[in-house]
Design an enzyme around this catalytic site. Structure first.
Site, PDB file in Angstrom:
ATOM      1  CG  HIS A 142      -0.077  -6.550   5.044  1.00 34.59           C
ATOM      2  ND1 HIS A 142      -1.180  -5.767   4.787  1.00 34.59           N
ATOM      3  CD2 HIS A 142      -0.570  -7.807   5.249  1.00 34.59           C
ATOM      4  CE1 HIS A 142      -2.269  -6.503   4.809  1.00 34.59           C
ATOM      5  NE2 HIS A 142      -1.929  -7.750   5.105  1.00 34.59           N
TER       6      HIS A 142
ATOM      7  CG  ASP B 132      -0.194  -2.862   3.566  1.00 37.31           C
ATOM      8  OD1 ASP B 132       0.214  -3.703   2.738  1.00 37.31           O
ATOM      9  OD2 ASP B 132      -1.066  -3.105   4.415  1.00 37.31           O
TER      10      ASP B 132
ATOM     11  CB  SER C  86      -4.962  -8.832   6.023  1.00 30.37           C
ATOM     12  OG  SER C  86      -4.578  -8.868   4.669  1.00 30.37           O
TER      13      SER C  86
END
Length: 647
Positions: free
Chosen positions: A335, A304, A198
Site C-alpha cells: 500500500h 497491497d 486509499s
C-alpha cells in the site's frame, strides 16, 4: 456502449483555449506552436491561499442546518490578475487533521487568518506554479467540516461532489463556516481532476461514479471500488471491525459529539455475518461505472493487502466495459504511493496526464502504452493495452499426487479427493514454504518446471467443491510462483520501500510548506517463492454471494472464490502452484468452528487469465508434471499482516 472519443473533442477545445493564454504562461517555443507542457511561471510564495465552506445540502449531524465542508485553496495570484481562469486538482480526504498524508504523515497547518499554510504532499508546490489551483477538501465530519463520516456513503461522496459542483457554479459556498457571505469560484474554468491515495482515491472513484459535470479525470491510488470488498470476501470477514470503527477513527471531536446516530447506522448496516445489505449497495461504485465521464489513471500495488487488488481489478474491468479512457500503473509494492516507489517518473507522468486532461495539451500521453508494470524492483515494462491482447482464460485442474496434499496441476481433469484441516495459526507463507511436504493444513497442486515463461494478467477464479465436518468453514485459494527471485519486500514495515534521510524537491517552497520530501529506495527480499494472487470465501455463501447460511456437516458444497487481480510472469524453470486451505492468518478471520474439509478434485478448478490462454500453458508444460526431487522448506517474505485503516 460505444467507445467515447473525448480526446479528439479535447484537442479541438485545446486549440481554442490555448489561443487565449497570456504570453507569460507559454514557453518561447509555444509562442509559435501549441504548448506541450505547462511551465512553472507563477509564484508559489505569492499564491492566493484561502478557505471556503461548501454547502453539501445534507444534514448528517442532525443539528437542523445543512452541513458545510471546509475547502482549502492554493491558486496562482497572477493568473487571477490576468483574468486567466485555471483548472483544479483536488484531493478530498478524511485524514488532513487526524492522521496525515503521505510517507511523512503531513497534516494541514494554518496561519493566523485560518488559511492553509502547509498543504500536505507535493501537488500544490508543483502544480500551482504551472497554472493549476490545488484544492484540499476535509470530508464531512473531519477537521473543519460539519457533518458526519459515513465511510464511503452518501455524505462522504457528497462532500467532494458538492465542491466539484461549486467549482462549476452549481453549488453554494461561504467565506466562513457559519456566516452568510457567499464565495464564488470565479477564478476557475470549472475543469477539475481528483487525485488521492486509499480513502482519498476511493472518494475520487465514488465522485466519478456520480457522473458529475466538470470532473474530467480521476487518479485513484490504491483505492477502494466497493466497500463490502474492503471488509469481506464473499462472506468471510477480512478484519475484526467494521466501518463504525473507521468512522470513529477519523471523526473530529465535534462529529464524535453529534454523530452517534450515524455510527449506529454503520453498525446495523454492516453485520459481522458478511451478508450484503443496502449499506453496501450504496458504497458500491462498480455498479455505477457506466456513469463515469472522467478519464481514469489508476495506480495499485500488486501486493497491497490493505486495499486488496480485487478493488482495482473489478473497477478496471467495469470501466473498460463502459468505454472509459484509462491508464494503469502496477507496482510490486504493498500500500504505497507512486511518489515513494517511482518518484521522478511519477511526477513527470502525472504532470503530462493533467496537462493533457485538464489543459487539453496534445502531448501524446494518450497514444502511449496503457499499462506500466513493475516486473522486478525498479524494472518496469509496458503493455499497449491491459490485460494484453491475446489474454484468454485457461482452466487448470488439480489432481492427486503420490503423497497426501501434494498433487499436480495441469489441463487434464483430476479424480479423487484431498483433505485438510483449518489451522488459523498458519498463513499462505506457511503453506507455500511447505508446498512439497504433506501437511494437514493445506492441499497443494503444482506443475512441473515450466519449459517457457507464462504470463498471468487479470483476475482469476477458483471453483472448489468441498465437504465440511462443521457448520462453518472459511476457504482460501492462493496462486504461487515457485522459484528463486528478488522481489520488493511487501511484508516489511515499508511494504516494499525504505525511507532515507536525504530529500528531493518537487516544486516551490515557502517557509511553511516545503516541496522537499524524504527519498526512498526499494527494499528487497531474496525468496524461493512469490504469492501471485489470493482469494477467500465463507463456504456458507455457496448459494449466494450476499448471504451466508449454516452448513450441513458431511454435505458437499461448490463455491467460486474470486482471486485478486495480478500481472505476473512465471519464468521458465519455475513451477506454478495452486493451494487450497482454510483460514489465511491475519488476512481473514477464522470461522466459529475448526473444520476439516474434503475437496472433490473432479469438481475443483482454477480459471486463470494467461497471455496465450490454454495453448500457452500447454506449451510451457509438456508431458506430465514432475514431482520435486526432495521436500524442502522454501523461504519467502514474512507472514503478511494488514491494517484496518485505508491510508
Amino acid at each position: 456502449m460505444p467507445i467515447r472519443t473525448r480526446f479528439t473533442t479535447w484537442r479541438t477545445f485545446a486549440t481554442a483555449a490555448i489561443a487565449l493564454l497570456p504570453a507569460a504562461f507559454l514557453t518561447p517555443a509555444a509562442a509559435h506552436s501549441a504548448p506541450r507542457e505547462s511551465q512553472p511561471v507563477y509564484s508559489y510564495e505569492n499564491a492566493v491561499r484561502e478557505a471556503v465552506w461548501v454547502d453539501t445540502g445534507l444534514d448528517g449531524d442532525g443539528d437542523g442546518k445543512t452541513d458545510r465542508v471546509a475547502v482549502d485553496i492554493v491558486r496562482p495570484r497572477e493568473a487571477a490578475q490576468q483574468g486567466r481562469k485555471v483548472p483544479v486538482i483536488m484531493d478530498a480526504s478524511p485524514y488532513y487533521s487526524c492522521c496525515g498524508r503521505g510517507n511523512e504523515g503531513q497534516k494541514k497547518t494554518y496561519d493566523a487568518n485560518g488559511d492553509v499554510a502547509q498543504m500536505p504532499l507535493f501537488y500544490d508546490n508543483y502544480f500551482v506554479p504551472r497554472g493549476y489551483a490545488f484544492v484540499g477538501v476535509d470530508l464531512a465530519g473531519t477537521n473543519r467540516s460539519d457533518g458526519c463520516v459515513d465511510v464511503g456513503g452518501r455524505s462522504d461522496i457528497r462532500s467532494a461532489k458538492a465542491v466539484v459542483d461549486w467549482l462549476g457554479g452549481r453549488a453554494k459556498a461561504y467565506t466562513t463556516r457559519t456566516g452568510t457571505v457567499r464565495a464564488k469560484a470565479t477564478w476557475t474554468n470549472g475543469t477539475t481532476g481528483m487525485i488521492g491515495k486509499s480513502w482519498d482515491g476511493t472518494i475520487a472513484n465514488g465522485v466519478a461514479a456520480t457522473g458529475v459535470e466538470g470532473l474530467k479525470t480521476v487518479v485513484p491510488i490504491s483505492a477502494i471500488s466497493s466497500w463490502y470488498d474492503y471488509y469481506f470476501a464473499k462472506g468471510a470477514p477480512l478484519y475484526d471491525s467494521g466501518p463504525d470503527w473507521l468512522s470513529d477513527y477519523v471523526d473530529s471531536p465535534d462529529a464524535r459529539a453529534k454523530c452517534a446516530a450515524v455510527q449506529q447506522k454503520l453498525v446495523d448496516g454492516a453485520p459481522r455475518t458478511g451478508d450484503w445489505t443496502p449499506l453496501w449497495t450504496e458504497r458500491d461504485y462498480v455498479k455505477d461505472a457506466g456513469r463515469v465521464q472522467a478519464s481514469v489513471f489508476l495506480i495499485h500495488g500488486l501486493q497491497d493487502l490493505n486495499v486488496r487488488t480485487k478493488h482495482f481489478g473489478q473497477w478496471w474491468d467495469a470501466l473498460a466495459k463502459n468505454g472509459v479512457e484509462r491508464k494503469i500503473w502496477l507496482s510490486q509494492t504493498g500500500h504505497v504511493d507512486p511518489f515513494d516507489f517511482r518518484r521522478a517518473a511519477w511526477v513527470d507522468t502525472l504532470h503530462r496526464w493533467f496537462d493533457h486532461e485538464l489543459l487539453g495539451y496534445d502531448n501524446g500521453i494518450d497514444r502511449e502504452p496503457m499499462a506500466d508494470i513493475e516486473r522486478h524492483p525498479d524494472q518496469w515494462v509496458t503493455s499497449t493495452v491491459w490485460p494484453p491482447s491475446g489474454t484468454r482464460t485457461a482452466t487448470l485442474r488439480p489432481a492427486a499426487g503420490s503423497q497426501p496434499g501434494v498433487g499436480t496441476l495441469g489441463l487434464s481433469g483430476g479424480t479423487g479427493t484431498e483433505t485438510f484441516t483449518d489451522n488459523p495459526q498458519l498463513s499462505e507463507t506457511d503453506w507455500a514454504a511447505q508446498i512439497d511436504t504433506p501437511t494437514r493444513d493445506k492441499a497443494g497442486f503444482v506443475t512441473g518446471p515450466l519449459a517457457r515463461d507464462v504470463r498471468l494478467s487479470g483476475s482469476s477464479k477458483v471453483t472448489v467443491t468441498a465437504t465440511p465436518t462443521t457448520a462453518t468453514a472459511h476457504l482460501s485459494a492462493v496462486l504461487v510462483d515457485l522459484g528463486p527471485d528478488t522481489i520488493r519486500d511487501y511484508a516489511a514495515s515499508g511494504e516494499g520501500i525504505t525511507t532515507l534521510t536525504d530529500r528531493t524537491c518537487w516544486g516551490a517552497s515557502t517557509a511553511g510548506d516545503s516541496a522537499c520530501f524524504k527519498a526512498t529506495r526499494a527494499k528487497t527480499a531474496d525468496v524461493d517463492y512469490t504469492v501471485v494472487s489470493r482469494g477467500w470465501a465463507d463456504l456458507g455463501n455457496h448459494a449466494s454471494d450476499g448471504k451466508g447460511v449454516p452448513l450441513t456437516p458431511g454435505k458437499a458444497y461448490t463455491i467460486t472464490l474470486d482471486l485478486a487481480a495480478s500481472d505476473h510472469v512465471v519464468p521458465k524453470g519455475h513451477r506454478l502452484a495452486l493451494i487450497v486451505a482454510g483460514t489465511d492468518k491475519d488476512l481473514i478471520d477464522p470461522p466459529a468452528d475448526t473444520p476439516t474439509l474434503t475437496l472433490d478434485l473432479s469438481r475443483t478448478s482454477a480459471r486463470v487469465p494467461l497471455v496465450g490462454g490454454a495453448a500457452a500453458f500447454a506449451r510451457a508444460t509438456p508431458g506430465s508434471p514432475a514431482a520435486p526431487s526432495e521436500a524442502t522448506v522454501l523461504d519467502g517474505v514474512r507472514a503478511p499482516h494488514t491494517q484496518r485503516v485505508p491510508r
